[in-house]
Design a protein around this motif. Structure first.
Motif, PDB file in Angstrom:
ATOM      1  N   ARG A  86       0.836  -1.207   0.000  1.00 41.97           N
ATOM      2  CA  ARG A  86       0.000   0.000   0.000  1.00 41.97           C
ATOM      3  C   ARG A  86       0.870   1.257   0.000  1.00 41.97           C
ATOM      4  NH1 ARG A  86      -4.863   1.182  -1.270  1.00 41.97           N
ATOM      5  NH2 ARG A  86      -6.095   0.373   0.393  1.00 41.97           N
ATOM      6  N   ILE A  87       1.891   1.271   0.849  1.00 38.23           N
ATOM      7  CA  ILE A  87       2.759   2.449   0.973  1.00 38.23           C
ATOM      8  C   ILE A  87       3.579   2.677  -0.295  1.00 38.23           C
ATOM      9  CG2 ILE A  87       4.798   3.354   2.182  1.00 38.23           C
ATOM     10  CD1 ILE A  87       3.640   2.008   4.744  1.00 38.23           C
ATOM     11  N   LEU A  88       4.202   1.630  -0.812  1.00 38.86           N
ATOM     12  CA  LEU A  88       5.126   1.796  -1.937  1.00 38.86           C
ATOM     13  C   LEU A  88       4.464   1.805  -3.307  1.00 38.86           C
ATOM     14  CD1 LEU A  88       8.222  -0.373  -0.952  1.00 38.86           C
ATOM     15  CD2 LEU A  88       8.056   2.111  -1.063  1.00 38.86           C
ATOM     16  N   LEU A  89       3.353   1.088  -3.450  1.00 35.71           N
ATOM     17  CA  LEU A  89       2.860   0.844  -4.805  1.00 35.71           C
ATOM     18  C   LEU A  89       1.440   1.311  -5.091  1.00 35.71           C
ATOM     19  CD1 LEU A  89       4.342  -2.745  -4.970  1.00 35.71           C
ATOM     20  CD2 LEU A  89       5.268  -0.709  -6.092  1.00 35.71           C
ATOM     21  N   ALA A  90       0.705   1.791  -4.120  1.00 37.22           N
ATOM     22  CA  ALA A  90      -0.694   2.155  -4.363  1.00 37.22           C
ATOM     23  C   ALA A  90      -0.840   3.479  -5.102  1.00 37.22           C
ATOM     24  CB  ALA A  90      -1.472   2.205  -3.053  1.00 37.22           C
ATOM     25  N   GLN A  91      -0.155   4.498  -4.657  1.00 37.38           N
ATOM     26  CA  GLN A  91      -0.323   5.822  -5.254  1.00 37.38           C
ATOM     27  C   GLN A  91       0.407   5.946  -6.583  1.00 37.38           C
ATOM     28  OE1 GLN A  91      -2.434   8.099  -4.052  1.00 37.38           O
ATOM     29  NE2 GLN A  91      -2.950   6.573  -2.518  1.00 37.38           N
ATOM     30  N   LYS A  92       1.626   5.480  -6.609  1.00 44.32           N
ATOM     31  CA  LYS A  92       2.453   5.612  -7.802  1.00 44.32           C
ATOM     32  C   LYS A  92       3.331   4.375  -7.915  1.00 44.32           C
ATOM     33  CE  LYS A  92       5.732   8.667 -10.037  1.00 44.32           C
ATOM     34  NZ  LYS A  92       6.517   9.898  -9.924  1.00 44.32           N
ATOM     35  N   THR A  93       3.132   3.611  -8.972  1.00 44.12           N
ATOM     36  CA  THR A  93       3.924   2.417  -9.178  1.00 44.12           C
ATOM     37  C   THR A  93       4.986   2.702 -10.227  1.00 44.12           C
ATOM     38  OG1 THR A  93       2.012   1.043  -8.665  1.00 44.12           O
ATOM     39  CG2 THR A  93       3.839  -0.026  -9.782  1.00 44.12           C
ATOM     40  N   THR A  94       6.230   2.699  -9.781  1.00 47.10           N
ATOM     41  CA  THR A  94       7.353   2.878 -10.686  1.00 47.10           C
ATOM     42  C   THR A  94       8.233   1.642 -10.600  1.00 47.10           C
ATOM     43  OG1 THR A  94       8.771   3.877  -9.010  1.00 47.10           O
ATOM     44  CG2 THR A  94       7.354   5.383 -10.281  1.00 47.10           C
ATOM     45  N   THR A  95       9.155   1.529 -11.525  1.00 45.63           N
ATOM     46  CA  THR A  95      10.073   0.392 -11.490  1.00 45.63           C
ATOM     47  C   THR A  95      10.867   0.394 -10.194  1.00 45.63           C
ATOM     48  OG1 THR A  95      10.223   0.414 -13.895  1.00 45.63           O
ATOM     49  CG2 THR A  95      11.971  -0.735 -12.707  1.00 45.63           C
ATOM     50  N   LEU A  96      11.349   1.553  -9.786  1.00 43.57           N
ATOM     51  CA  LEU A  96      12.134   1.647  -8.559  1.00 43.57           C
ATOM     52  C   LEU A  96      11.318   1.219  -7.339  1.00 43.57           C
ATOM     53  CD1 LEU A  96      14.768   2.403  -7.152  1.00 43.57           C
ATOM     54  CD2 LEU A  96      13.928   4.763  -7.024  1.00 43.57           C
ATOM     55  N   ARG A  97      10.072   1.662  -7.272  1.00 42.85           N
ATOM     56  CA  ARG A  97       9.211   1.279  -6.146  1.00 42.85           C
ATOM     57  C   ARG A  97       8.912  -0.219  -6.164  1.00 42.85           C
ATOM     58  NH1 ARG A  97       5.610   5.299  -3.699  1.00 42.85           N
ATOM     59  NH2 ARG A  97       6.486   7.346  -4.095  1.00 42.85           N
ATOM     60  N   ALA A  98       8.693  -0.782  -7.348  1.00 40.05           N
ATOM     61  CA  ALA A  98       8.430  -2.221  -7.455  1.00 40.05           C
ATOM     62  C   ALA A  98       9.654  -3.029  -7.041  1.00 40.05           C
ATOM     63  CB  ALA A  98       8.000  -2.572  -8.873  1.00 40.05           C
TER      64      ALA A  98
END
Length: 182
Positions: A86-98
């Motif tokens: 939820r924290i890393l990938l819900a608002q904005k999913t980028t390669t770095l966050r994934a």
């Protein structure tokens, strides 16, 4: 719907015999995806489903007695993995966050679960010594499982978040940018 299908894949990856798949499990990746794509009010379902799977595996597959206290750390981690997604990938999913989620998920489970095992198993006559060397031995024993979890989570995260983008790009006729050989 994809989050629920991925949860089903996670459950099946735990209960179906999978020794030929190098210990693959979709649990970490599915929890990260569920956290990223479903609402807060739905978060109890994956934890409960995986807890039921833990009970089934312990009592029916491994034929051990079941004690809730033995699983509190694991169940807490299931919830934490959902929150991480939820924290890393819900608002904005980028390669770095994934990539960060695919590394932080398995790493947090490795650290928390192995520390918990050491706490329980470093008593007199236990598996590990009650010192720093015993803790390191416990972590070393978990490294093969950590490796499999990292690989499994990375694959599931890459497919769950990357496949829809690839399909969307293909449907819209977008080509991937050509890479220069220079």
């Amino acid at each position: 719907m994809p989050a629920y299908l991925l949860l089903l894949a996670a459950l099946l990856s735990r209960v179906l015999p999978h020794s030929g798949l190098y210990g693959f499990t979709a649990v970490g990746g599915s929890l990260l995806y569920f956290g990223a794509r479903r609402s807060w009010r739905e978060m109890l379902l994956p934890v409960a489903a995986l807890a039921a799977t833990d009970y089934y595996l312990t009592t029916h597959v491994y034929s051990y007695s079941f004690a809730v206290s033995d699983y509190l750390v694991t169940w807490g981690w299931y919830a934490a993995a959902i929150v991480l997604g939820r924290i890393l990938l819900a608002q904005k999913t980028t390669t770095l966050r994934a990539v960060a989620a695919a590394i932080l998920g398995p790493t947090s489970f490795f650290l928390v679960s192995n520390y918990a095992v050491w706490l329980v198993a470093h008593n007199p006559g236990g598996m590990y010594a009650a010192n720093f060397g015993g803790l390191i031995a416990c972590f070393a024993a978990g490294l093969p499982f950590y490796e499999r979890d990292l690989i499994s989570t990375a694959i599931v995260v890459a497919l769950a978040f990357g496949l829809p983008i690839a399909i969307r790009n293909f449907q819209h006729g977008k080509e991937l940018p050509a890479r220069s050989l220079k």
